[in-house]
Design a protein around this motif. Structure first.
Motif, PDB file in Angstrom:
ATOM      1  N   HIS A  71       0.840  -1.210   0.000  1.00 51.23           N
ATOM      2  CA  HIS A  71       0.000   0.000   0.000  1.00 51.23           C
ATOM      3  C   HIS A  71       0.868   1.250   0.000  1.00 51.23           C
ATOM      4  O   HIS A  71       0.590   2.204  -0.725  1.00 51.23           O
ATOM      5  N   HIS A  75       0.142   2.807  -3.444  1.00 50.49           N
ATOM      6  CA  HIS A  75      -1.003   3.702  -3.232  1.00 50.49           C
ATOM      7  C   HIS A  75      -0.633   4.840  -2.282  1.00 50.49           C
ATOM      8  O   HIS A  75      -1.216   4.958  -1.206  1.00 50.49           O
ATOM      9  N   ARG A  80      -5.488   2.359   3.968  1.00 51.72           N
ATOM     10  CA  ARG A  80      -6.441   1.277   3.751  1.00 51.72           C
ATOM     11  C   ARG A  80      -6.361   0.272   4.893  1.00 51.72           C
ATOM     12  O   ARG A  80      -5.297  -0.016   5.400  1.00 51.72           O
ATOM     13  N   PHE A  94      -7.208  -2.056  -4.874  1.00 49.79           N
ATOM     14  CA  PHE A  94      -6.043  -1.762  -4.038  1.00 49.79           C
ATOM     15  C   PHE A  94      -5.615  -2.978  -3.236  1.00 49.79           C
ATOM     16  O   PHE A  94      -4.422  -3.243  -3.083  1.00 49.79           O
ATOM     17  N   GLU A  95      -6.578  -3.711  -2.702  1.00 46.31           N
ATOM     18  CA  GLU A  95      -6.261  -4.884  -1.885  1.00 46.31           C
ATOM     19  C   GLU A  95      -5.649  -5.992  -2.737  1.00 46.31           C
ATOM     20  O   GLU A  95      -4.686  -6.640  -2.321  1.00 46.31           O
ATOM     21  N   GLN A  97      -3.961  -5.573  -5.501  1.00 48.06           N
ATOM     22  CA  GLN A  97      -2.614  -5.133  -5.856  1.00 48.06           C
ATOM     23  C   GLN A  97      -1.646  -5.308  -4.692  1.00 48.06           C
ATOM     24  O   GLN A  97      -0.514  -5.754  -4.885  1.00 48.06           O
TER      25      GLN A  97
END
Length: 136
Positions: A71, A75, A80, A94-95, A97
């Motif tokens: 993350h 990101h 997150r 996102f999770e 990735q």
């Protein structure tokens, strides 16, 4: 993602997410995060934090650290929460990735052998078997 991983591994000469995180100035903390949360990544006052559930075994702690590091690298500026089992089946972009980043980081120094299954690789590397879908 592959460029980011290669750069980190080359810079820190390791695939250990704890060493890489500390080297990047990310504070690692442990806390009881309840039944549903294994890890958290957040930023506060220009400081970055990874909080890992203190009751996880060492393999899950290592994976969660790598996931939260994902993350941080993939990101920036987005905090997150990484939720427990039910989120494996309904994870956002996102999770997914961050999971892929973690799996690739933790298996980067010893790739799969010709006569080996992904499950055997994960056992050998200490990566939770539940995450083998993110290997590919």
């Amino acid at each position: 993602m592959d460029k980011t991983l290669k750069k980190l591994i080359r810079q820190f000469k390791t695939t250990d997410p704890f060493i890489i995180s500390v080297g990047l100035g990310i504070n690692i903390r442990y806390a009881d995060l309840g039944d549903q949360t294994r890890g958290i990544y957040y930023r506060k006052l220009r400081r970055r934090f990874i909080v890992i559930h203190e009751n996880l075994d060492e393999y899950w702690q290592r994976f969660v650290c790598a996931h939260e590091l994902g993350h941080d690298r993939l990101h920036p500026g987005v905090s997150r929460f990484w939720l427990d089992e039910q989120s494996f089946y309904n994870v956002g972009k996102f999770e997914r990735q961050a999971n892929r980043f973690a799996v690739r980081l933790l298996t980067a120094d010893d790739p799969i052998k010709a006569d080996e299954t992904v499950e055997e690789l994960f056992k050998r590397q200490g990566v939770p078997i539940e995450l083998q879908q993110f290997y590919y």
